[in-house]
Design a protein around this motif. Structure first.
Motif, PDB file in Angstrom:
ATOM      1  N   ARG A 108       0.907  -1.448  -0.052  1.00 30.46           N
ATOM      2  CA  ARG A 108      -0.388  -0.087  -0.450  1.00 30.46           C
ATOM      3  C   ARG A 108       1.098   1.243  -0.322  1.00 30.46           C
ATOM      4  NH1 ARG A 108      -3.292   1.437   5.714  1.00 30.46           N
ATOM      5  NH2 ARG A 108      -1.588   1.510   7.009  1.00 30.46           N
ATOM      6  N   ASN A 109       2.067   1.289   0.408  1.00 35.00           N
ATOM      7  CA  ASN A 109       2.910   2.631   0.131  1.00 35.00           C
ATOM      8  C   ASN A 109       3.879   2.803  -0.797  1.00 35.00           C
ATOM      9  OD1 ASN A 109       3.022   4.186   3.076  1.00 35.00           O
ATOM     10  ND2 ASN A 109       3.098   2.284   3.964  1.00 35.00           N
ATOM     11  N   SER A 110       3.456   1.471  -2.021  1.00 36.94           N
ATOM     12  CA  SER A 110       4.321   1.649  -3.183  1.00 36.94           C
ATOM     13  C   SER A 110       3.838   2.589  -3.964  1.00 36.94           C
ATOM     14  CB  SER A 110       4.250   0.190  -3.478  1.00 36.94           C
ATOM     15  OG  SER A 110       2.800  -0.378  -4.106  1.00 36.94           O
ATOM     16  N   ASP A 111       3.699   2.600  -5.327  1.00 38.60           N
ATOM     17  CA  ASP A 111       2.616   3.220  -6.499  1.00 38.60           C
ATOM     18  C   ASP A 111       2.037   2.759  -7.532  1.00 38.60           C
ATOM     19  OD1 ASP A 111       4.643   5.806  -5.087  1.00 38.60           O
ATOM     20  OD2 ASP A 111       5.916   5.480  -6.482  1.00 38.60           O
ATOM     21  N   ALA A 112       1.922   1.249  -7.217  1.00 34.91           N
ATOM     22  CA  ALA A 112       1.203   0.253  -7.109  1.00 34.91           C
ATOM     23  C   ALA A 112      -0.238   1.184  -7.740  1.00 34.91           C
ATOM     24  CB  ALA A 112       1.433  -0.791  -7.629  1.00 34.91           C
ATOM     25  N   GLN A 113      -1.173   1.275  -8.443  1.00 33.36           N
ATOM     26  CA  GLN A 113      -2.150   1.383  -9.274  1.00 33.36           C
ATOM     27  C   GLN A 113      -2.688   0.364  -9.266  1.00 33.36           C
ATOM     28  OE1 GLN A 113      -3.003   4.672  -8.513  1.00 33.36           O
ATOM     29  NE2 GLN A 113      -1.204   4.754  -7.158  1.00 33.36           N
ATOM     30  N   PRO A 114      -3.711  -0.145  -9.063  1.00 35.82           N
ATOM     31  CA  PRO A 114      -5.768  -0.889  -8.784  1.00 35.82           C
ATOM     32  C   PRO A 114      -5.309  -1.277 -11.241  1.00 35.82           C
ATOM     33  CG  PRO A 114      -6.386   0.385  -7.726  1.00 35.82           C
ATOM     34  CD  PRO A 114      -4.793   1.511  -8.202  1.00 35.82           C
ATOM     35  N   GLY A 115      -5.057  -2.255 -11.505  1.00 35.38           N
ATOM     36  CA  GLY A 115      -4.453  -2.295 -12.368  1.00 35.38           C
ATOM     37  C   GLY A 115      -3.208  -2.519 -13.377  1.00 35.38           C
ATOM     38  N   ASP A 116      -2.061  -2.090 -12.283  1.00 39.16           N
ATOM     39  CA  ASP A 116      -0.634  -2.568 -12.606  1.00 39.16           C
ATOM     40  C   ASP A 116      -0.096  -4.009 -12.636  1.00 39.16           C
ATOM     41  OD1 ASP A 116      -0.469  -0.176 -13.645  1.00 39.16           O
ATOM     42  OD2 ASP A 116       0.727   0.379 -11.090  1.00 39.16           O
ATOM     43  N   LEU A 117       0.718  -4.473 -12.986  1.00 39.17           N
ATOM     44  CA  LEU A 117       0.982  -5.691 -13.564  1.00 39.17           C
ATOM     45  C   LEU A 117       2.072  -5.870 -12.122  1.00 39.17           C
ATOM     46  CD1 LEU A 117       1.389  -8.546 -14.495  1.00 39.17           C
ATOM     47  CD2 LEU A 117       3.700  -7.424 -15.383  1.00 39.17           C
ATOM     48  N   VAL A 118       1.783  -6.455 -10.519  1.00 40.24           N
ATOM     49  CA  VAL A 118       2.522  -6.285  -9.594  1.00 40.24           C
ATOM     50  C   VAL A 118       3.265  -8.165  -9.249  1.00 40.24           C
ATOM     51  CG1 VAL A 118       2.027  -6.748  -6.911  1.00 40.24           C
ATOM     52  CG2 VAL A 118       1.607  -4.194  -8.145  1.00 40.24           C
ATOM     53  N   ALA A 119       4.283  -8.004  -8.818  1.00 37.15           N
ATOM     54  CA  ALA A 119       4.447  -9.818  -9.030  1.00 37.15           C
ATOM     55  C   ALA A 119       4.674 -10.084  -7.172  1.00 37.15           C
ATOM     56  CB  ALA A 119       5.880 -10.201  -9.640  1.00 37.15           C
ATOM     57  N   VAL A 120       4.015 -11.227  -6.888  1.00 37.60           N
ATOM     58  CA  VAL A 120       4.943 -11.722  -5.386  1.00 37.60           C
ATOM     59  C   VAL A 120       6.190 -12.668  -5.327  1.00 37.60           C
ATOM     60  CG1 VAL A 120       4.132 -12.902  -3.075  1.00 37.60           C
ATOM     61  CG2 VAL A 120       2.780 -10.942  -4.250  1.00 37.60           C
ATOM     62  N   GLN A 121       7.691 -12.400  -5.592  1.00 36.68           N
ATOM     63  CA  GLN A 121       7.824 -13.379  -5.802  1.00 36.68           C
ATOM     64  C   GLN A 121       8.597 -14.214  -4.548  1.00 36.68           C
ATOM     65  OE1 GLN A 121      11.813 -12.366  -3.759  1.00 36.68           O
ATOM     66  NE2 GLN A 121      11.872 -14.845  -4.205  1.00 36.68           N
ATOM     67  N   GLY A 122       7.739 -15.517  -4.272  1.00 38.48           N
ATOM     68  CA  GLY A 122       7.931 -16.274  -3.394  1.00 38.48           C
ATOM     69  C   GLY A 122       6.891 -16.836  -2.962  1.00 38.48           C
ATOM     70  N   LEU A 142       0.043 -14.536   1.937  1.00 32.00           N
ATOM     71  CA  LEU A 142      -0.343 -13.098   2.535  1.00 32.00           C
ATOM     72  C   LEU A 142       0.196 -12.722   0.970  1.00 32.00           C
ATOM     73  CD1 LEU A 142       0.119 -13.652   6.054  1.00 32.00           C
ATOM     74  CD2 LEU A 142      -2.347 -14.295   5.448  1.00 32.00           C
ATOM     75  N   GLY A 143       1.531 -12.079   0.963  1.00 32.74           N
ATOM     76  CA  GLY A 143       1.249 -11.419   0.001  1.00 32.74           C
ATOM     77  C   GLY A 143       0.087 -10.867  -1.832  1.00 32.74           C
ATOM     78  N   ILE A 144      -0.193 -12.433  -1.681  1.00 34.07           N
ATOM     79  CA  ILE A 144      -0.676 -12.663  -2.728  1.00 34.07           C
ATOM     80  C   ILE A 144      -2.741 -12.669  -2.706  1.00 34.07           C
ATOM     81  CG2 ILE A 144      -2.118 -14.607  -4.846  1.00 34.07           C
ATOM     82  CD1 ILE A 144       1.196 -15.792  -4.440  1.00 34.07           C
ATOM     83  N   GLN A 145      -2.773 -12.702  -1.524  1.00 32.01           N
ATOM     84  CA  GLN A 145      -3.943 -12.051  -1.465  1.00 32.01           C
ATOM     85  C   GLN A 145      -3.446 -10.432  -1.325  1.00 32.01           C
ATOM     86  OE1 GLN A 145      -5.741 -14.933   1.621  1.00 32.01           O
ATOM     87  NE2 GLN A 145      -3.910 -15.444   2.357  1.00 32.01           N
ATOM     88  N   TYR A 146      -3.271 -10.105  -0.837  1.00 35.69           N
ATOM     89  CA  TYR A 146      -3.473  -8.563  -0.805  1.00 35.69           C
ATOM     90  C   TYR A 146      -3.431  -8.292  -1.533  1.00 35.69           C
ATOM     91  CZ  TYR A 146      -3.161  -8.754   4.485  1.00 35.69           C
ATOM     92  OH  TYR A 146      -3.235  -9.005   5.858  1.00 35.69           O
ATOM     93  N   ALA A 147      -2.799  -8.492  -2.946  1.00 38.83           N
ATOM     94  CA  ALA A 147      -1.791  -8.104  -4.201  1.00 38.83           C
ATOM     95  C   ALA A 147      -3.432  -7.711  -4.821  1.00 38.83           C
ATOM     96  CB  ALA A 147      -1.357  -8.644  -4.799  1.00 38.83           C
ATOM     97  N   HIS A 148      -4.290  -9.226  -5.069  1.00 42.88           N
ATOM     98  CA  HIS A 148      -5.630  -9.310  -5.529  1.00 42.88           C
ATOM     99  C   HIS A 148      -6.692  -8.195  -5.336  1.00 42.88           C
ATOM    100  CE1 HIS A 148      -8.628 -11.911  -7.109  1.00 42.88           C
ATOM    101  NE2 HIS A 148      -9.121 -11.761  -5.954  1.00 42.88           N
ATOM    102  N   ALA A 149      -6.245  -8.443  -3.574  1.00 41.40           N
ATOM    103  CA  ALA A 149      -7.576  -7.924  -3.261  1.00 41.40           C
ATOM    104  C   ALA A 149      -7.747  -6.105  -3.679  1.00 41.40           C
ATOM    105  CB  ALA A 149      -7.645  -7.901  -1.881  1.00 41.40           C
ATOM    106  N   ALA A 150      -6.385  -5.811  -3.583  1.00 40.89           N
ATOM    107  CA  ALA A 150      -5.705  -4.332  -4.010  1.00 40.89           C
ATOM    108  C   ALA A 150      -6.528  -4.122  -5.563  1.00 40.89           C
ATOM    109  CB  ALA A 150      -4.477  -4.270  -3.378  1.00 40.89           C
ATOM    110  N   GLY A 151      -6.083  -4.873  -5.767  1.00 42.48           N
ATOM    111  CA  GLY A 151      -7.014  -5.303  -7.704  1.00 42.48           C
ATOM    112  C   GLY A 151      -6.270  -4.526  -8.402  1.00 42.48           C
ATOM    113  N   TYR A 152      -5.059  -5.400  -8.547  1.00 43.37           N
ATOM    114  CA  TYR A 152      -3.282  -5.818  -9.671  1.00 43.37           C
ATOM    115  C   TYR A 152      -3.739  -6.984 -10.236  1.00 43.37           C
ATOM    116  CZ  TYR A 152      -1.576  -2.390  -5.181  1.00 43.37           C
ATOM    117  OH  TYR A 152      -1.328  -1.807  -4.775  1.00 43.37           O
TER     118      TYR A 152
END
Length: 336
Positions: A159-173, A180-190
């Motif tokens: 949430r403190n990154s500059d990523a906006q909903p719809g942006d490509l966000v990768a979770v390594q690991g 948990l990062g995958i769940q948050y990224a999905h829920a945030a609309g990435y």
């Protein structure tokens, strides 16, 4: 009370009987219902945090959930019976320059729960009033505990990154932090990409909300990220320098590799790749009690829950070793 202690530097954990701690004037005593086992607990085990010099024996544990059992005479915001938690951030001084600017996590005199002060691998623990977070009654204690460090760290970093909903966000690991990062990224609309070695975790990663899964053993993760358009953020959760190095070339313009898993060895980064994308490799630490409450509120709203295995205090050494060996799916939690 029963408690697990690191008796001395690099020694195996032991279960001992200790007096129930009495809260100081500004402290809250918590009757512990659950406490997570985290990679950060090696700071208490190995004594290397902040240059060493820790006092032993030490009770580890910084993913604490329980109920207020007693409060010091100066504490006004907490009452006995309230559902609370304590994370990595174990209090701040309020007077250093960082605190005066409201950056409590950067306090020059901040304590870490379970490192400078005894933590939650016990039936009771005490914490400064400002380090205590409210935990919704709707949460199971075992499921809430990992959200106070693993959840808070990944949620806060994204949430403190500059990523906006719809942006490509990768979770390594895809492990204790990554799932948990995958769940948050999905829920945030990435548009969410899970990166892991092999295909063993593919099905679970997709079920958690990943739109894409990249097997880093079978294909170049950086090339795959570029094929998908270039990542705005790669949340690096696996504490392995080669894994972090392998994704830098997958950044899009102004992309960031945000490391929350800390490898022991240095990370070798080709600066030219960063110059070409205006990219960066940076780190993110945990957060304060308010951050924890906001993490829990978001998790409750979007049904983000950790995959956990539970252990008795007597099995803390086993839980710790299985965590180190990545043999837990995906968080180990002690239940005093």
């Amino acid at each position: 009370m029963r408690a697990v202690v690191a008796p001395e530097e690099s020694a195996a954990f032991e279960v001992v009987e200790k007096p129930v701690p009495e809260p100081e004037r500004d402290e809250v005593r918590v009757a512990v219902e659950a406490c997570g086992v985290c990679g950060g607990d090696d700071a208490a085990r190995e004594g290397h945090a902040y240059g060493g010099g820790l006092t032993y024996p030490r009770v580890p544990g910084h993913e604490v959930v329980g109920r207020v059992d007693a409060v010091g005479e100066d504490v006004e915001e907490w009452e006995a019976g309230e559902r609370v938690g304590v994370g990595w951030h174990g209090g701040h001084c309020f007077t250093c320059e960082a605190c005066r600017r409201g950056d409590f996590h950067s306090c020059a005199h901040a304590d870490v729960m379970g490192v400078q002060r005894d933590g939650g691998w016990a039936e009771y623990t005490v914490a400064p009033h400002e380090a205590v977070a409210s935990v919704p009654e709707s949460f199971d204690a075992v499921e809430a505990a990992p959200l106070l460090c693993a959840g808070l760290t990944t949620f806060n970093a994204l949430r403190n990154s500059d990523a906006q909903p719809g942006d490509l966000v990768a979770v390594q690991g895809v492990g204790g932090l990554g799932h948990l990062g995958i769940q948050y990224a999905h829920a945030a609309g990435y548009e969410t990409v899970a990166l892991s070695r092999g295909t063993e975790k593919k099905e679970r990663a997709l079920a958690l909300g990943a739109d894409h899964y990249v097997d880093a053993e079978a294909e170049d993760p950086a090339a795959k990220l570029q094929e998908l358009g270039g990542a705005s953020v790669v949340l690096a959760t696996a504490p392995a320098a080669p894994a972090i190095e392998s994704v830098v070339g997958g950044l899009g313009t102004d992309g960031r590799v945000v490391a929350v898993g800390v490898p022991e060895e240095p990370v070798d980064v080709h600066v030219g790749a960063l110059v070409g994308t205006r990219g960066a490799v940076e780190g993110w630490a945990s957060g304060t009690a308010l951050d924890a409450e906001e993490t829990l509120a978001f998790s409750e709203r979007r049904d983000v829950t950790p995959d956990v295995e539970t252990f008795d205090l007597a099995d803390a050494e086993e839980a710790y070793q299985r965590m180190l060996d990545s043999d837990v799916r995906f968080r180990a939690v002690l239940t005093p």
